[in-house]
Enzyme design. Structure first.
Site, PDB file in Angstrom:
ATOM      1  N   LYS A  77      16.280  43.450  10.579  1.00  0.00           N
ATOM      2  CA  LYS A  77      15.519  44.208   9.574  1.00  0.00           C
ATOM      3  C   LYS A  77      14.048  44.219   9.976  1.00  0.00           C
ATOM      4  O   LYS A  77      13.430  43.172  10.166  1.00  0.00           O
ATOM      5  CB  LYS A  77      15.696  43.526   8.220  1.00  0.00           C
ATOM      6  CG  LYS A  77      15.552  44.427   7.046  1.00  0.00           C
ATOM      7  CD  LYS A  77      16.039  43.688   5.817  1.00  0.00           C
ATOM      8  CE  LYS A  77      15.683  44.426   4.567  1.00  0.00           C
ATOM      9  NZ  LYS A  77      15.781  43.547   3.402  1.00  0.00           N
TER      10      LYS A  77
HETATM   11  C1  E4P Z   1      16.605  44.706   0.526  1.00  0.00           C
HETATM   12  O1  E4P Z   1      16.883  45.116   1.600  1.00  0.00           O
HETATM   13  C2  E4P Z   1      15.230  44.714  -0.021  1.00  0.00           C
HETATM   14  O2  E4P Z   1      14.436  43.817   0.668  1.00  0.00           O
HETATM   15  C3  E4P Z   1      15.314  44.393  -1.479  1.00  0.00           C
HETATM   16  O3  E4P Z   1      16.280  45.234  -2.071  1.00  0.00           O
HETATM   17  C4  E4P Z   1      13.991  44.496  -2.210  1.00  0.00           C
HETATM   18  O4  E4P Z   1      14.238  44.335  -3.582  1.00  0.00           O
HETATM   19  P1  E4P Z   1      13.065  44.083  -4.641  1.00  0.00           P
HETATM   20  O5  E4P Z   1      12.239  45.314  -4.733  1.00  0.00           O
HETATM   21  O6  E4P Z   1      13.793  43.775  -5.910  1.00  0.00           O
HETATM   22  O7  E4P Z   1      12.260  42.896  -4.129  1.00  0.00           O
END
Ligand code: E4P
Length: 220
Positions: free
Chosen positions: A87
């Site tokens: 990622k």
């Molecule tokens: C996942 O890939 C993301 O990092 C995550 O969904 C972010 O979520 P949030 O906006 O609730 O922190």
């Protein structure tokens, strides 16, 4: 639509996997911190444990923000398990790292995407998944589903191979909206996924079926 668990909590991942409805997992540094995982070795051990539980893609986020650092970290993370997806944040250096990792056949998830323009660049670089943050868009008053729909339309028109991964999910309605517009994958907190199970009429209906069954059995 693929369903990923947006968590680093192993118990929650195991529970969803046991239902047979889990296609993968996404994590981020905040989610790892929430589990109290500290230090590089502990982080790698934790990713290994998640990958042993889940066969599908497991997104592990790089901490480095420079191109060389993201590359080195991405290669190291992917070496943990075949199903690790690296990622990488949506920055110029991140896009460059995604392009290099794609050439090495290392799958990537371009994270922190908030606009169709960013999504175009991520797909062009060869990202396997493009994480569109719905909740954070809605939080600032921008209808997230419109951005998601626009990205889907662009990818279809251009024949882009990247998969749209709806992230930052806040509630089950987000998941339903994603399914309606044909999102490839959604990553949601376990609580939002589990809320999809429930409807009061299901509980009432089941109670009545069982009560009727018991009534007849007692008469027999
Ligand atoms: C996942 O890939 C993301 O990092 C995550 O969904 C972010 O979520 P949030 O906006 O609730 O922190």
């Amino acid at each position: 639509m693929l369903i990923f668990a947006d968590t680093a909590n192993l118990d929650a991942i195991k529970e969803l996997n046991d239902y047979g409805i889990l296609d993968g997992v996404t994590t981020n540094p905040s989610l790892m911190a929430r589990e109290g995982i500290q230090g590089r070795d502990a982080v790698l051990t934790h990713y290994r444990a998640i990958c042993e539980e889940v066969n599908g893609p497991v997104s592990a986020e790089v901490i480095a923000t420079d191109y060389e650092g993201m590359l080195a970290e991405g290669r190291m993370l992917h070496a943990i398990a075949e199903n690790i997806v690296v990622k990488v944040p949506m920055t110029p250096a991140g896009i460059k790292a995604i392009a290099t990792l794609a050439q090495e056949d290392i799958p990537t998830n371009c994270t922190l995407v908030f606009s169709p323009g960013q999504a175009i660049l991520a797909a062009k670089a060869g990202a396997s998944f493009v994480s569109v943050f719905m909740g954070r868009l809605d939080d600032v008053g921008h209808p997230a589903i419109e951005t998601v729909q626009s990205i889907i339309d662009i990818y279809e028109a251009q024949g882009a191979e990247a998969m749209v991964l709806a992230a930052s999910i806040r509630h089950p309605q987000h998941i339903i909206q994603c399914a309606e517009v044909g999102v490839d994958a959604v990553t949601a907190p376990p609580a939002s996924i589990k809320q999809l199970f429930h409807h009061p009429l299901t509980d009432i209906g089941l109670e009545k079926f069982l009560a009727d069954y018991r009534k007849v059995q007692q008469q027999a």
